[in-house]
Each structure stands twice: as C-alpha cells, then as structure tokens.
Write a protein that holds these residues in place. Structure first.
Motif, PDB file in Angstrom:
ATOM      1  N   VAL A   1       0.865  -1.178   0.000  1.00 15.98           N
ATOM      2  CA  VAL A   1       0.000   0.000   0.000  1.00 15.98           C
ATOM      3  C   VAL A   1       0.898   1.223   0.000  1.00 15.98           C
ATOM      4  N   THR A   2       0.730   2.101  -0.958  1.00 16.45           N
ATOM      5  CA  THR A   2       1.557   3.301  -1.027  1.00 16.45           C
ATOM      6  C   THR A   2       0.716   4.540  -0.773  1.00 16.45           C
ATOM      7  N   ASN A   3       1.415   5.615  -0.432  1.00 18.83           N
ATOM      8  CA  ASN A   3       0.842   6.919  -0.126  1.00 18.83           C
ATOM      9  C   ASN A   3       0.132   6.917   1.230  1.00 18.83           C
ATOM     10  N   ILE A   4       0.777   6.299   2.227  1.00 20.63           N
ATOM     11  CA  ILE A   4       0.251   6.252   3.592  1.00 20.63           C
ATOM     12  C   ILE A   4       0.605   7.559   4.303  1.00 20.63           C
ATOM     13  N   THR A   5      -0.347   8.168   4.933  1.00 20.16           N
ATOM     14  CA  THR A   5      -0.113   9.404   5.672  1.00 20.16           C
ATOM     15  C   THR A   5       0.757   9.141   6.902  1.00 20.16           C
ATOM     16  N   HIS A   6       1.525  10.133   7.306  1.00 22.35           N
ATOM     17  CA  HIS A   6       2.466   9.960   8.426  1.00 22.35           C
ATOM     18  C   HIS A   6       1.770   9.707   9.758  1.00 22.35           C
ATOM     19  N   SER A   7       0.509  10.056   9.890  1.00 24.42           N
ATOM     20  CA  SER A   7      -0.194   9.875  11.164  1.00 24.42           C
ATOM     21  C   SER A   7      -0.876   8.509  11.281  1.00 24.42           C
ATOM     22  N   ALA A   8      -0.791   7.681  10.252  1.00 26.73           N
ATOM     23  CA  ALA A   8      -1.445   6.367  10.272  1.00 26.73           C
ATOM     24  C   ALA A   8      -0.703   5.400  11.179  1.00 26.73           C
ATOM     25  N   SER A   9      -1.452   4.510  11.796  1.00 29.73           N
ATOM     26  CA  SER A   9      -0.857   3.461  12.627  1.00 29.73           C
ATOM     27  C   SER A   9      -1.159   2.100  12.008  1.00 29.73           C
ATOM     28  N   ASP A  10      -0.450   1.090  12.469  1.00 25.60           N
ATOM     29  CA  ASP A  10      -0.721  -0.264  12.001  1.00 25.60           C
ATOM     30  C   ASP A  10      -2.153  -0.688  12.341  1.00 25.60           C
ATOM     31  N   ALA A  11      -2.640  -0.282  13.496  1.00 28.52           N
ATOM     32  CA  ALA A  11      -4.008  -0.619  13.887  1.00 28.52           C
ATOM     33  C   ALA A  11      -5.019   0.041  12.940  1.00 28.52           C
ATOM     34  N   ASP A  12      -4.768   1.300  12.556  1.00 26.40           N
ATOM     35  CA  ASP A  12      -5.648   1.990  11.599  1.00 26.40           C
ATOM     36  C   ASP A  12      -5.667   1.250  10.270  1.00 26.40           C
ATOM     37  N   LEU A  13      -4.499   0.842   9.832  1.00 24.83           N
ATOM     38  CA  LEU A  13      -4.380   0.131   8.563  1.00 24.83           C
ATOM     39  C   LEU A  13      -5.117  -1.209   8.624  1.00 24.83           C
ATOM     40  N   ALA A  14      -4.950  -1.935   9.716  1.00 20.57           N
ATOM     41  CA  ALA A  14      -5.643  -3.216   9.884  1.00 20.57           C
ATOM     42  C   ALA A  14      -7.151  -3.027   9.884  1.00 20.57           C
TER      43      ALA A  14
ATOM     44  N   THR B   1       0.250  -6.223   9.655  1.00 24.17           N
ATOM     45  CA  THR B   1       0.510  -5.029   8.860  1.00 24.17           C
ATOM     46  C   THR B   1       1.880  -4.488   9.250  1.00 24.17           C
ATOM     47  N   SER B   2       2.440  -3.698   8.373  1.00 24.21           N
ATOM     48  CA  SER B   2       3.719  -3.065   8.661  1.00 24.21           C
ATOM     49  C   SER B   2       3.819  -1.767   7.860  1.00 24.21           C
ATOM     50  N   ILE B   3       3.857  -0.653   8.562  1.00 23.05           N
ATOM     51  CA  ILE B   3       4.050   0.644   7.908  1.00 23.05           C
ATOM     52  C   ILE B   3       5.541   0.932   7.879  1.00 23.05           C
ATOM     53  N   ILE B   4       6.067   1.204   6.696  1.00 22.94           N
ATOM     54  CA  ILE B   4       7.487   1.510   6.512  1.00 22.94           C
ATOM     55  C   ILE B   4       7.629   3.030   6.527  1.00 22.94           C
TER      56      ILE B   4
ATOM     57  N   GLY C   1      11.382   7.545   4.055  1.00 20.65           N
ATOM     58  CA  GLY C   1      10.965   8.278   2.868  1.00 20.65           C
ATOM     59  C   GLY C   1       9.570   8.859   3.058  1.00 20.65           C
ATOM     60  N   PHE C   2       9.113   9.562   2.060  1.00 17.75           N
ATOM     61  CA  PHE C   2       7.779  10.137   2.116  1.00 17.75           C
ATOM     62  C   PHE C   2       7.183  10.080   0.731  1.00 17.75           C
ATOM     63  N   PRO C   3       5.984   9.692   0.554  1.00 13.56           N
ATOM     64  CA  PRO C   3       5.071   9.243   1.599  1.00 13.56           C
ATOM     65  C   PRO C   3       5.431   7.836   2.072  1.00 13.56           C
ATOM     66  N   TYR C   4       4.910   7.473   3.226  1.00 17.16           N
ATOM     67  CA  TYR C   4       5.141   6.140   3.759  1.00 17.16           C
ATOM     68  C   TYR C   4       4.443   5.103   2.892  1.00 17.16           C
ATOM     69  N   TYR C   5       4.894   3.860   3.030  1.00 15.50           N
ATOM     70  CA  TYR C   5       4.189   2.753   2.384  1.00 15.50           C
ATOM     71  C   TYR C   5       4.036   1.649   3.411  1.00 15.50           C
TER      72      TYR C   5
ATOM     73  N   PHE D   1      -7.507   7.062   2.610  1.00 19.55           N
ATOM     74  CA  PHE D   1      -7.143   6.590   3.941  1.00 19.55           C
ATOM     75  C   PHE D   1      -6.655   7.831   4.665  1.00 19.55           C
ATOM     76  N   GLY D   2      -7.527   8.426   5.461  1.00 20.65           N
ATOM     77  CA  GLY D   2      -7.240   9.740   6.015  1.00 20.65           C
ATOM     78  C   GLY D   2      -7.264  10.731   4.869  1.00 20.65           C
ATOM     79  N   PRO D   3      -6.283  11.633   4.818  1.00 19.90           N
ATOM     80  CA  PRO D   3      -6.277  12.629   3.739  1.00 19.90           C
ATOM     81  C   PRO D   3      -5.636  12.141   2.436  1.00 19.90           C
ATOM     82  N   SER D   4      -5.132  10.918   2.431  1.00 21.27           N
ATOM     83  CA  SER D   4      -4.370  10.435   1.276  1.00 21.27           C
ATOM     84  C   SER D   4      -5.129   9.384   0.477  1.00 21.27           C
ATOM     85  N   LYS D   5      -5.020   9.477  -0.837  1.00 21.61           N
ATOM     86  CA  LYS D   5      -5.554   8.446  -1.723  1.00 21.61           C
ATOM     87  C   LYS D   5      -4.484   7.378  -1.862  1.00 21.61           C
TER      88      LYS D   5
END
Length: 116
Positions: free
Chosen positions: A10-23, A35-38, A41-45, A67-71
């Motif tokens: 998953v690419t273009n993850i906002t910096h405020s996202a957590s693994d729990a949010d993603l799950a 899940t694992s947010i890397i 770099g920016f944006p996160y993936y 997902f939040g403010p990011s597509k």
C-alpha cells in the motif's frame, strides 16, 4: 501476481497512520494477519498480509480510496514482507512493526448479544 498472493503493498500512507488503523481499514476484505508501515521516505508505504489469498484479492478494491487525507494505491507486493513473526495464529490477530498490537474480535461477545 506476486510470489505471495496474500501480501499487498500500500503506497501513499499518511504519516499519522498506525498499524491498527491500517488493519481496521483492510479488515473490510477479510481477516488481516499483520501489517507493517514503513516509515522511511515520504510518503510512507505499508504491507498488509491476509490469512487467505482470496481476501487479499478482494482488498485490491481499496485501490484509489482515501485513507485519512491520502488516496492510497493497493497492489500485490513485489518485495517480501519485512521479517517479523506472526504473534497469533488466529485470524484477525497480529502485530505491526511499531509494536502496536491489533486484535480483531471475530466471535461476538455473548454478553453483548444478550444484554440483561
């Protein structure tokens, strides 16, 4: 399709996202194993792994959703999931790279079903 049909990238993850949010987001398609947010770099993936490859395929429908403010962009992973063991073997149970456990309740609590 990737080598592991249960893992999505998953690419273009906002910096405020957590693994729990993603799950929580990806649980609409099925039981998320981990899940694992890397955060390099920016944006996160991120990586999302399902127990069932059919659920991963269904989650591809989240491609282009917000997902939040990011597509986000969702596709089968072309690189391996970062090395991290699964902490649970039950569907809906796992942990993210930030050591944030996410446990989804799969069986409704009988007390909540039959309130007194």
């Amino acid at each position: 399709m990737a080598d592991n049909p249960k893992v999505l990238q998953v690419t273009n993850i906002t910096h405020s996202a957590s693994d729990a949010d993603l799950a929580d987001l990806f649980s609409v398609a099925g039981d998320v194993a981990r899940t694992s947010i890397i955060q390099s770099g920016f944006p996160y993936y991120a990586f999302v792994e399902y127990f069932n490859p059919h659920d991963a395929r269904r989650a591809l429908n989240l491609n282009g959703k917000f997902f939040g403010p990011s597509k986000i962009t969702v596709e089968f992973a072309t690189q391996p999931f970062p090395s991290q063991p699964l902490l649970g073997t039950a569907p809906g149970r796992g942990i993210g790279m930030n050591n944030e456990p996410h446990i989804r309740r799969l069986i409704p609590d009988p007390v909540q079903q039959n309130p007194i």
